[in-house]
Design a protein around this motif. Sequence first.
Motif, PDB file in Angstrom:
ATOM      1  N   MET A   1       0.847  -1.190   0.000  1.00 32.63           N
ATOM      2  CA  MET A   1       0.000   0.000   0.000  1.00 32.63           C
ATOM      3  C   MET A   1       0.888   1.248   0.000  1.00 32.63           C
ATOM      4  O   MET A   1       1.719   1.424   0.878  1.00 32.63           O
ATOM      5  N   THR A   2       0.707   2.095  -1.003  1.00 34.44           N
ATOM      6  CA  THR A   2       1.568   3.272  -1.157  1.00 34.44           C
ATOM      7  C   THR A   2       1.326   4.268  -0.023  1.00 34.44           C
ATOM      8  O   THR A   2       0.196   4.632   0.258  1.00 34.44           O
ATOM      9  N   LEU A   3       2.424   4.694   0.612  1.00 33.89           N
ATOM     10  CA  LEU A   3       2.296   5.729   1.637  1.00 33.89           C
ATOM     11  C   LEU A   3       2.743   7.075   1.079  1.00 33.89           C
ATOM     12  O   LEU A   3       2.107   8.102   1.320  1.00 33.89           O
ATOM     13  N   LEU A   4       3.865   7.065   0.355  1.00 29.97           N
ATOM     14  CA  LEU A   4       4.411   8.320  -0.158  1.00 29.97           C
ATOM     15  C   LEU A   4       4.636   8.185  -1.659  1.00 29.97           C
ATOM     16  O   LEU A   4       5.195   7.188  -2.115  1.00 29.97           O
ATOM     17  N   GLU A   5       4.193   9.187  -2.385  1.00 30.60           N
ATOM     18  CA  GLU A   5       4.436   9.173  -3.821  1.00 30.60           C
ATOM     19  C   GLU A   5       4.886  10.548  -4.292  1.00 30.60           C
ATOM     20  O   GLU A   5       4.261  11.556  -3.962  1.00 30.60           O
ATOM     21  N   ILE A  60       3.359  15.778  -4.539  1.00 29.85           N
ATOM     22  CA  ILE A  60       3.752  14.804  -3.519  1.00 29.85           C
ATOM     23  C   ILE A  60       2.481  14.381  -2.785  1.00 29.85           C
ATOM     24  O   ILE A  60       1.703  15.235  -2.342  1.00 29.85           O
ATOM     25  N   TYR A  61       2.299  13.074  -2.688  1.00 27.00           N
ATOM     26  CA  TYR A  61       1.107  12.538  -2.024  1.00 27.00           C
ATOM     27  C   TYR A  61       1.510  11.746  -0.790  1.00 27.00           C
ATOM     28  O   TYR A  61       2.437  10.933  -0.841  1.00 27.00           O
ATOM     29  N   LEU A  62       0.827  11.993   0.312  1.00 26.90           N
ATOM     30  CA  LEU A  62       0.997  11.192   1.520  1.00 26.90           C
ATOM     31  C   LEU A  62      -0.305  10.440   1.734  1.00 26.90           C
ATOM     32  O   LEU A  62      -1.364  11.071   1.886  1.00 26.90           O
ATOM     33  N   GLY A  64      -2.129   9.088  -0.331  1.00 24.13           N
ATOM     34  CA  GLY A  64      -3.097   9.450  -1.372  1.00 24.13           C
ATOM     35  C   GLY A  64      -3.537  10.897  -1.381  1.00 24.13           C
ATOM     36  O   GLY A  64      -4.254  11.328  -2.281  1.00 24.13           O
ATOM     37  N   GLU A  65      -3.080  11.660  -0.389  1.00 21.30           N
ATOM     38  CA  GLU A  65      -3.530  13.046  -0.280  1.00 21.30           C
ATOM     39  C   GLU A  65      -2.391  13.994  -0.655  1.00 21.30           C
ATOM     40  O   GLU A  65      -1.279  13.851  -0.129  1.00 21.30           O
ATOM     41  N   GLU A  66      -2.654  14.909  -1.570  1.00 23.82           N
ATOM     42  CA  GLU A  66      -1.634  15.867  -1.983  1.00 23.82           C
ATOM     43  C   GLU A  66      -1.224  16.696  -0.751  1.00 23.82           C
ATOM     44  O   GLU A  66      -2.085  17.184  -0.029  1.00 23.82           O
ATOM     45  N   ILE A  67       0.080  16.825  -0.514  1.00 26.17           N
ATOM     46  CA  ILE A  67       0.496  17.388   0.782  1.00 26.17           C
ATOM     47  C   ILE A  67       0.130  18.859   0.963  1.00 26.17           C
ATOM     48  O   ILE A  67       0.062  19.340   2.083  1.00 26.17           O
TER      49      ILE A  67
END
Length: 244
Positions: A1-5, A60-62, A64-67
């Motif tokens: 599960m992606t945490l940071l993208e 940058i997403y944390l 799934g949410e754009e930071i």
Amino acid sequence: MTLLELEGVRKSYEDEDVLRGVSFAMDRQDVEVIVGPSGSGKSTLLRCVNRLTEIDDGAIYLDGEEIHGIDENDLRRRVGMVFQDFNLFAHRTARGNVTLGLTAVLGLSKPEAVERADDYLDRVGLADQADSYPAELSGGQKQRVGIARALAMDPELILFDEPTSALDPELIGEVLGVMRDLAEGGTTMLCVTHEMGFARSAASTLTFLDDGRVVERGPPEQLFENPREDRTRSFLGQLTDLER
Ligand SMILES: Nc1ncnc2c1ncn2[C@@H]1O[C@H](COP(=O)(O)OP(=O)(O)O)[C@@H](O)[C@H]1O
Ligand SMILES: [Mg+2]
């Protein structure tokens, strides 16, 4: 599960393009190690993730949410940071350094904060140094306070910016030991470090950053044993030689 993208992240200072389109993703419990020459943009990259620096382009997403959609205090609570030069408050004890965020940011009562701080100081092997001031601690102890402070906030991700670079060689091991324990315990970590022993044994993924770009990224054994790029081979070769 992606945490940071990170997606095409760009950052410039006046006349200098420091990050030139950096993309990668990490999952929960991953330990990502970033290496690269001095000035390649490693610190800038970390600082973008907790918005100590604003990016110029990309996203940058944390989780799934754009930071930029996340309140800054929330972001700093969710993304902890451990600095090369510790960043401890000189006039606060080890315990006082750890409790500060707990009371000011998390809103814990003083006794709750103290209990939690002492628990985390114990976890990094500093139960007996809670009342010491930074000036009374070794570099390795100071950095372990820095790690306890980050951990105590119960972040989803911890950023490490060359956490052992300011330490005398004989003190590096105690900090790496704590970092190894965290990695084994499932803490999600994004680490800039040139400690290749740590990278080999603890990293799930190794990224070589040069000149603001990801040159190569993969399992550490692949980058060490069988890199695609000559630049990766020569850079990792130099680091490994230095450790001998
Ligand atoms: N606040 C800043 N203002 C101007 N230039 C900066 C700033 N921060 C970093 N830089 C420049 O960006 C480049 C990359 O720096 P940095 O991210 O610190 O690299 P690294 O951590 O890989 O050594 C360097 O050339 C540095 O001088
Ligand atoms: Mg740096």
